[in-house]
Scaffold this motif. Structure first.
Motif, PDB file in Angstrom:
ATOM      1  N   ASP A   1      38.281  21.796  76.032  1.00 17.84           N
ATOM      2  CA  ASP A   1      38.680  20.403  76.258  1.00 17.84           C
ATOM      3  C   ASP A   1      40.049  20.109  75.642  1.00 17.84           C
ATOM      4  O   ASP A   1      40.827  19.332  76.199  1.00 17.84           O
TER       5      ASP A   1
ATOM      6  N   ARG B   1      43.742  13.008  82.975  1.00 15.63           N
ATOM      7  CA  ARG B   1      43.188  13.170  84.324  1.00 15.63           C
ATOM      8  C   ARG B   1      43.866  12.231  85.316  1.00 15.63           C
ATOM      9  O   ARG B   1      43.759  12.440  86.518  1.00 15.63           O
TER      10      ARG B   1
ATOM     11  N   ASP C   1      39.205  20.683  82.569  1.00 13.01           N
ATOM     12  CA  ASP C   1      38.598  22.021  82.542  1.00 13.01           C
ATOM     13  C   ASP C   1      37.326  22.001  83.390  1.00 13.01           C
ATOM     14  O   ASP C   1      36.674  20.968  83.546  1.00 13.01           O
TER      15      ASP C   1
ATOM     16  N   SER D   1      33.896  22.464  83.820  1.00 10.42           N
ATOM     17  CA  SER D   1      32.633  22.648  83.116  1.00 10.42           C
ATOM     18  C   SER D   1      31.446  22.345  84.023  1.00 10.42           C
ATOM     19  O   SER D   1      30.389  22.940  83.881  1.00 10.42           O
TER      20      SER D   1
HETATM   21 MG   LIG Z   1      36.250  18.875  79.844  1.00  7.22          MG
END
Ligand SMILES: [Mg+2]
Length: 311
Positions: free
Chosen positions: A79, A149, A211, A213
């Motif tokens: 993260d 983001r 990322d 996940s």
């Molecule tokens: Mg993440």
């Protein structure tokens, strides 16, 4: 030479001494009520926390204690990587059932190895008895310009690090009572936090990152929503592990690769450190949501049925 404050007596401090012996100089400044971290001027503190629970995120029969420690730490560091941050330090809180007590040192070795890989000091922690093995890793980093983001712009290219599909295959093998290949298993057990890649991408002018996940398409959906854009993914271009199908790979969680957006003039494949592939997999346009294309057609990616996803 130690930077630690001398520790007093008691059972917990014996355990702490053991952990400090495992980590050596990797652990710094442990022993006060709280750790202090020097934050360079003109940077922001970037913080993230991640919890791994036995039988929710992994099963005991799948992973060694060292891998459990690595994985929990790597997931948290991933993260920071997605924020384009430089790791500063981490604290590790663990709930250790009696049946796991003998594995504490091995878990600590895994925590230390992942922290060393990312250049992150261990600055504190907490240990407790409890019913379920639970590892919580909280990471602190710094960034001059954190990657968020919400920064993707129409016209940007979309990139992904590494190769996709192995952790999902490993999980599927376990869930069907089989054994994954060593390669697939190791991609699940020892994900690599892409810290150097996130940092280089931020410096090169990347506009957004996340990322992977929960699954590529699901996670890219967060970029689309936060940025108010549509992301078009060309599944034909996904970098897959050998033999993987693009559709399950696009839904595969637990990858801990980075998805990055950048203006078309920025060649992230050239800007990021060599050794880990960086592949262009799509573009950003005006609109909303994620469109996935395969062989010239729009296809639907069904989110993984992963029992071990985070909620
Ligand atoms: Mg993440």
């Amino acid at each position: 030479v130690t930077t630690h404050v001398p520790l007093g007596g008691g059972r917990e401090f014996e355990l702490v001494r053991r952990l400090l012996a495992v980590w050596g100089p990797q652990a710094t400044g442990v022993g006060d009520d709280a750790a202090t971290l020097d934050v360079p001027p003109n940077t922001q503190l970037v913080v993230s926390t991640d919890t791994s629970v036995e039988d929710v995120h992994f099963r005991r029969t799948w992973l060694t204690p060292e891998e459990i420690g690595w994985r929990a730490t790597a997931a948290a560091l991933s993260d920071l990587a997605a924020m384009g941050a430089t790791p500063l330090g981490l604290v590790w809180a663990a709930v250790i059932p009696a049946r796991w007590a003998d594995s504490l040192d091995e878990m600590a070795i895994g925590v230390g190895a992942a922290a060393r890989f990312a250049g992150c000091a261990i600055v504190g922690g907490d240990l407790s008895k409890g019913e379920s093995l639970t590892l919580t890793v909280t990471v602190f980093g710094t960034a001059e310009r954190p990657l968020r983001r919400g920064g993707a712009q129409p016209g940007d290219a979309v990139w992904v690090t590494g190769t996709l599909g192995a952790p999902a295959r490993a999980l599927a093998a376990w869930e069907h009572g089989g054994r994954p290949t060593d390669k697939d298993r190791s991609r699940f057990a020892r994900p690599m936090p892409r810290v150097a890649q996130g940092l280089a991408a931020a410096r090169a002018g990347a506009t957004a990152a996340i990322d992977v996940s929960d699954g590529l398409v699901q996670d890219v959906g967060h970029i689309a929503a936060a940025s108010g854009v549509r992301v078009v993914l060309q599944l034909d271009q996904l970098p897959l592990v050998l033999g993987a199908d693009p559709l399950p790979a696009a839904a595969s969680g637990e990858e801990y690769e980075l998805v990055l957006t950048a203006p078309p003039s920025v060649d992230l494949a050239a800007a990021l450190p060599s050794g880990v592939p960086v592949t262009r997999i799509g573009h950003v346009e005006v609109g909303g949501g994620v469109v996935t294309r395969l062989g010239g057609h729009v296809v639907e990616v069904v989110p993984g049925h992963d029992h071990f996803s985070r909620l």
